[in-house]
Design an enzyme around this catalytic site. Sequence first.
Site, PDB file in Angstrom:
ATOM      1  N   LYS A  14      18.730 -75.870   2.017  1.00  0.00           N
ATOM      2  CA  LYS A  14      18.483 -74.468   2.376  1.00  0.00           C
ATOM      3  C   LYS A  14      19.796 -73.702   2.567  1.00  0.00           C
ATOM      4  O   LYS A  14      19.944 -72.597   2.068  1.00  0.00           O
ATOM      5  CB  LYS A  14      17.665 -74.368   3.678  1.00  0.00           C
ATOM      6  CG  LYS A  14      16.288 -74.998   3.615  1.00  0.00           C
ATOM      7  CD  LYS A  14      15.468 -74.680   4.862  1.00  0.00           C
ATOM      8  CE  LYS A  14      15.978 -75.298   6.142  1.00  0.00           C
ATOM      9  NZ  LYS A  14      15.895 -76.770   6.197  1.00  0.00           N
ATOM     10  N   ARG A  89       9.725 -72.136  11.712  1.00  0.00           N
ATOM     11  CA  ARG A  89       9.521 -73.575  11.686  1.00  0.00           C
ATOM     12  C   ARG A  89       8.181 -73.966  12.283  1.00  0.00           C
ATOM     13  O   ARG A  89       7.839 -75.147  12.319  1.00  0.00           O
ATOM     14  CB  ARG A  89      10.624 -74.254  12.488  1.00  0.00           C
ATOM     15  CG  ARG A  89      11.797 -74.771  11.644  1.00  0.00           C
ATOM     16  CD  ARG A  89      12.781 -75.390  12.607  1.00  0.00           C
ATOM     17  NE  ARG A  89      13.642 -76.380  12.042  1.00  0.00           N
ATOM     18  CZ  ARG A  89      14.872 -76.150  11.569  1.00  0.00           C
ATOM     19  NH1 ARG A  89      15.336 -74.929  11.510  1.00  0.00           N
ATOM     20  NH2 ARG A  89      15.625 -77.143  11.140  1.00  0.00           N
ATOM     21  N   ARG A 128      26.091 -86.077   5.285  1.00  0.00           N
ATOM     22  CA  ARG A 128      26.550 -84.847   5.934  1.00  0.00           C
ATOM     23  C   ARG A 128      27.089 -85.152   7.331  1.00  0.00           C
ATOM     24  O   ARG A 128      28.107 -84.605   7.754  1.00  0.00           O
ATOM     25  CB  ARG A 128      25.400 -83.831   6.008  1.00  0.00           C
ATOM     26  CG  ARG A 128      25.841 -82.461   6.514  1.00  0.00           C
ATOM     27  CD  ARG A 128      24.752 -81.424   6.375  1.00  0.00           C
ATOM     28  NE  ARG A 128      23.731 -81.567   7.403  1.00  0.00           N
ATOM     29  CZ  ARG A 128      22.625 -80.828   7.472  1.00  0.00           C
ATOM     30  NH1 ARG A 128      22.388 -79.909   6.556  1.00  0.00           N
ATOM     31  NH2 ARG A 128      21.739 -80.995   8.422  1.00  0.00           N
ATOM     32  N   ARG A 134      28.212 -83.406  12.387  1.00  0.00           N
ATOM     33  CA  ARG A 134      27.102 -82.747  13.093  1.00  0.00           C
ATOM     34  C   ARG A 134      26.356 -83.773  13.929  1.00  0.00           C
ATOM     35  O   ARG A 134      25.869 -84.785  13.403  1.00  0.00           O
ATOM     36  CB  ARG A 134      26.166 -82.096  12.059  1.00  0.00           C
ATOM     37  CG  ARG A 134      25.848 -80.663  12.401  1.00  0.00           C
ATOM     38  CD  ARG A 134      24.944 -80.067  11.372  1.00  0.00           C
ATOM     39  NE  ARG A 134      23.561 -80.159  11.774  1.00  0.00           N
ATOM     40  CZ  ARG A 134      22.589 -79.450  11.227  1.00  0.00           C
ATOM     41  NH1 ARG A 134      22.870 -78.613  10.268  1.00  0.00           N
ATOM     42  NH2 ARG A 134      21.348 -79.581  11.640  1.00  0.00           N
ATOM     43  N   ARG A 145      13.711 -85.685  13.530  1.00  0.00           N
ATOM     44  CA  ARG A 145      13.612 -84.346  12.932  1.00  0.00           C
ATOM     45  C   ARG A 145      12.624 -84.333  11.774  1.00  0.00           C
ATOM     46  O   ARG A 145      11.909 -83.344  11.564  1.00  0.00           O
ATOM     47  CB  ARG A 145      14.994 -83.867  12.467  1.00  0.00           C
ATOM     48  CG  ARG A 145      15.873 -83.456  13.647  1.00  0.00           C
ATOM     49  CD  ARG A 145      17.343 -83.519  13.305  1.00  0.00           C
ATOM     50  NE  ARG A 145      17.743 -82.541  12.317  1.00  0.00           N
ATOM     51  CZ  ARG A 145      18.813 -82.677  11.526  1.00  0.00           C
ATOM     52  NH1 ARG A 145      19.564 -83.756  11.607  1.00  0.00           N
ATOM     53  NH2 ARG A 145      19.102 -81.743  10.659  1.00  0.00           N
TER      54      ARG A 145
END
Length: 191
Positions: A14, A89, A128, A134, A145
């Site tokens: 996204k 969401r 990532r 992160r 998640r």
Amino acid sequence: MLNIVIFGAPGSGKGTQSERIVEKYGINHISTGDVLRAEIKNGTELGKTAKGYIDQGQLIPDSLMIDILASVLDSFKDSKGVIFDGFPRTIAQAEALKKMLAERGQTVTLMLDLEVPEDELMKRLILRGQQSGRADDNEETIKKRLVVYHSQTAPLIDWYKQEGLHSHINGLGDLEKITADICTAIDKAVK
Ligand code: AMP
């Protein structure tokens, strides 16, 4: 006004695709994840509250998230439109967005549903996490998640289908091809 909801599971691309759309169509970008991470970095009260949820892979409560979105939206002046990245969401957030835009005489133009298989999402997010550090991109939190995505966020696919705004995009493969597919969907929606 071009109001685009870019939708997909964590790791579906996204953010990457949003940057390209912003560049091509000259619209504003709201990434609710980025807004929350900036609050955490600045050590604000909101950041402290958000961190508790994010570290657990849980969603920030709807009422709080909707207020944040409204204030970011109000900060845009002379906007040609917005790409909503990571919002809505939940169904409650989608309904709130519809209302918020209606109050401003606007609507969602289309919802881009970036679909990527689960094993690929997992691979991308772990990579990532290694590259960006992160905190929520670790295997345990990623799994949480994805559970949250399936239970609370994926029902939005049917919700947007009912609104007649859903557009499926294959999010696997060549980045340029995905961007081209997205642009085709946008151009078709605004015709
Ligand atoms: P993202 O960068 O979009 O993956 O978001 C990172 C985290 O921020 C999510 O796992 C949630 O904890 C929180 N978050 C971002 N956007 C929302 C939203 N629209 N509603 C609730 N929580 C959100």
